[in-house]
Enzyme design. Structure first.
Site, PDB file in Angstrom:
ATOM      1  CE  LYS A  35       4.325 -33.866   4.480  1.00 48.24           C
ATOM      2  NZ  LYS A  35       5.222 -34.077   5.617  1.00 48.24           N
ATOM      3  NE  ARG A 131       9.237 -38.927   9.651  1.00 50.61           N
ATOM      4  CZ  ARG A 131       8.252 -38.085   9.309  1.00 50.61           C
ATOM      5  NH1 ARG A 131       7.013 -38.540   9.166  1.00 50.61           N
ATOM      6  NH2 ARG A 131       8.499 -36.809   9.125  1.00 50.61           N
ATOM      7  CG  HIS A 160       9.147 -33.888  11.833  1.00 55.79           C
ATOM      8  ND1 HIS A 160       8.480 -32.735  11.484  1.00 55.79           N
ATOM      9  CD2 HIS A 160       8.263 -34.900  11.611  1.00 55.79           C
ATOM     10  CE1 HIS A 160       7.243 -33.036  11.073  1.00 55.79           C
ATOM     11  NE2 HIS A 160       7.088 -34.341  11.153  1.00 55.79           N
ATOM     12  NE  ARG A 219      10.080 -29.207   8.590  1.00 59.91           N
ATOM     13  CZ  ARG A 219      10.798 -29.447   9.708  1.00 59.91           C
ATOM     14  NH1 ARG A 219      11.873 -28.746   9.988  1.00 59.91           N
ATOM     15  NH2 ARG A 219      10.419 -30.407  10.519  1.00 59.91           N
ATOM     16  CE1 TYR A 262     -23.309 -54.042  -4.717  1.00 61.36           C
ATOM     17  CE2 TYR A 262     -22.201 -51.963  -4.227  1.00 61.36           C
ATOM     18  CZ  TYR A 262     -22.551 -52.965  -5.135  1.00 61.36           C
ATOM     19  OH  TYR A 262     -22.126 -52.877  -6.428  1.00 61.36           O
ATOM     20  CB  CYS A 309     -21.598 -47.934  -4.115  1.00 59.56           C
ATOM     21  SG  CYS A 309     -23.250 -48.358  -3.535  1.00 59.56           S
ATOM     22  CG  ASP A 311     -18.148 -46.237  -9.234  1.00 61.44           C
ATOM     23  OD1 ASP A 311     -16.945 -45.978  -9.056  1.00 61.44           O
ATOM     24  OD2 ASP A 311     -18.553 -47.330  -9.671  1.00 61.44           O
TER      25      ASP A 311
HETATM   26  C1  LIG Z   1       4.966 -33.330   6.645  1.00 61.39           C
HETATM   27  C2  LIG Z   1       6.045 -32.642   7.343  1.00 61.39           C
HETATM   28  C3  LIG Z   1       5.874 -31.344   7.840  1.00 61.39           C
HETATM   29  C4  LIG Z   1       4.525 -30.668   7.873  1.00 61.39           C
HETATM   30  O1  LIG Z   1       3.726 -31.298   8.851  1.00 61.39           O
HETATM   31  P1  LIG Z   1       2.307 -30.737   9.285  1.00 61.39           P
HETATM   32  O2  LIG Z   1       1.892 -31.604  10.401  1.00 61.39           O
HETATM   33  O3  LIG Z   1       1.415 -30.889   8.085  1.00 61.39           O
HETATM   34  O4  LIG Z   1       2.487 -29.329   9.660  1.00 61.39           O
HETATM   35  C5  LIG Z   1       6.978 -30.694   8.359  1.00 61.39           C
HETATM   36  N1  LIG Z   1       8.177 -31.306   8.411  1.00 61.39           N
HETATM   37  C6  LIG Z   1       8.369 -32.571   7.974  1.00 61.39           C
HETATM   38  C7  LIG Z   1       9.707 -33.185   8.097  1.00 61.39           C
HETATM   39  C8  LIG Z   1       7.316 -33.289   7.452  1.00 61.39           C
HETATM   40  O5  LIG Z   1       7.496 -34.545   7.049  1.00 61.39           O
END
Ligand SMILES: *Cc1c(COP(=O)(O)O)cnc(C)c1O
Length: 377
Positions: A35, A131, A160, A219, A262, A309, A311
């Site tokens: 992602k 969430r 999660h 994951r 700046y 800055c 750039d």
């Molecule tokens: C982004 C995400 C992950 C990975 O998270 P990390 O902290 O980068 O390991 C795993 N599961 C879900 C649902 C996520 O949104």
């Protein structure tokens, strides 16, 4: 050809994947989150490399991100982690993405659109992240709803974790509670006579610290891109995949008392030499680093002078480097066009940059934007 570029070390990424696979064992599947354009590293090359290294799943946050992978010819399963709006559902189905689902409305509206083969979905259980997902107590009911719909197929169950990357006793206790709720929900689903399929929970923190979160698939995202949580560096010696580099495009002498950039926040406290580097907040180098950041040039460490800055930014090379502006070589150390490392490589990592700003490595690598070419090595 631009001077400023993000070198993406795919061999390092492969090494990180192997470190994670060793940690979780060969029986567990690996889902690689790509992602936010692969955490800023480039989704398609990271996805391809992950699949070559044996990843079973990829994960994205938006339907558009999934479509981008499909357009690149990637056919592997892709989990859709975030909830799309109804208008995106046809595209989700056309691209054969695998959504995480957790509420009856969304499940039914998906089911109504699927034609042909059943669409695999994973049930998301909210065990304390707060969430998305269903409460653990309704997991079995949601699983039964999915199982009862001919157009959907329950392929997995997920949760999660909110604080898995911390070894603080409170955080560890909370993670154990989340895992207990999750195990309870999975066993409720089994008791209802439904196969939960692939059970998965572990993000980076859990891969580092919670073996009881490994289940059937893990994951981890940021870990694979090279940033282990504090306290896990020895168990998981991953290395940063991204190295942000640039070149010196201009060098000049500055007299004591003169100012740079700046706002005139920086005044030379002695005669010195200033190099200009073509990178700024317009590339995603946070402006708040002004006054608190150094770069690496030929092995030496040099502080920024004045504000970053849009750039460009300026670096104080110091008195030892006084010399002619166009063929700068006093000290034999630094010349115009030399390479500058901003983070990664032999410089501190994106995690160190993040620490200066009170944020996390994710925000730094994701923040390096499209103007910066990714160069795969
Ligand atoms: C982004 C995400 C992950 C990975 O998270 P990390 O902290 O980068 O390991 C795993 N599961 C879900 C649902 C996520 O949104």
């Amino acid at each position: 050809m631009r001077a400023t570029r993000a070198l993406i070390h795919l061999d390092v990424f492969r090494g990180n994947i192997r470190i994670v696979r060793n940690r979780v064992g060969p029986a567990r599947r690996l889902c690689v989150p790509v992602k936010a354009d692969g955490y800023g590293h480039g989704a398609v090359p990271m996805a391809r490399t992950a699949l070559e290294e044996g990843a079973a799943f990829l994960a994205v946050a938006t339907v558009g991100e999934g479509e981008q992978l499909r357009e690149a010819g990637i056919t592997a399963p892709i989990l859709l982690l975030s909830i799309p709006i109804p208008e995106e559902i046809p595209e989700l189905i056309a691209n054969k993405l695998t959504p995480l689902v957790g509420d009856g409305d969304f499940i039914r509206s998906l089911a109504a659109v699927v034609k042909g083969d059943p669409l695999p979905v994973h049930l998301k259980v909210d065990t304390g992240m707060g969430r998305v997902g269903c409460p653990p107590a309704s997991a079995a009911e949601m699983a039964a709803l999915i199982a009862g719909l001919r157009s959907l197929k329950l392929e997995g169950v997920a949760t999660h974790l909110a604080v898995s990357d911390s070894l603080e006793p409170d955080a560890v206790r909370y993670t154990k509670e989340q895992l207990a709720r999750f195990s309870g929900a999975v066993s409720d689903i089994r008791k209802a006579g439904i196969d939960p399929g692939i059970v998965h929970a572990a993000n980076t923190g859990a891969v580092a610290f919670h073996e009881d979160a490994f289940f059937d698939m893990v994951r981890p995202g940021i870990l694979l891109y090279g940033y282990a949580p504090e306290g896990a560096e020895t168990v998981l010696p991953v290395k940063p995949v991204m190295e942000l580099v640039s070149r010196i495009v201009f060098i000049k002498q500055v007299k004591k008392g003169e100012t740079v950039s700046y706002g005139r926040t920086w005044t030379a406290d002695r005669d010195t030499t200033i190099a200009t580097i073509p990178v700024g907040y317009g590339d995603g180098l946070p402006r708040r680093l002004s006054g608190n950041f150094s770069v690496r040039i030929n092995g030496g460490v040099y502080p920024l002078a004045g504000r970053i800055c849009m750039d460009q930014c300026m670096v104080d090379l110091g008195q030892n480097n006084l010399g002619p502006s166009t063929a700068f070589k006093e000290n034999g150390a630094i010349r115009r066009w030399d390479t500058v490392t901003i983070f990664g490589g032999d410089a501190p990592s994106a995690a160190d940059v993040a620490a200066k700003l009170g944020t996390i490595s994710y925000e730094i690598t994701c923040g390096i934007n499209k103007r910066v070419p990714r160069v795969y090595t």
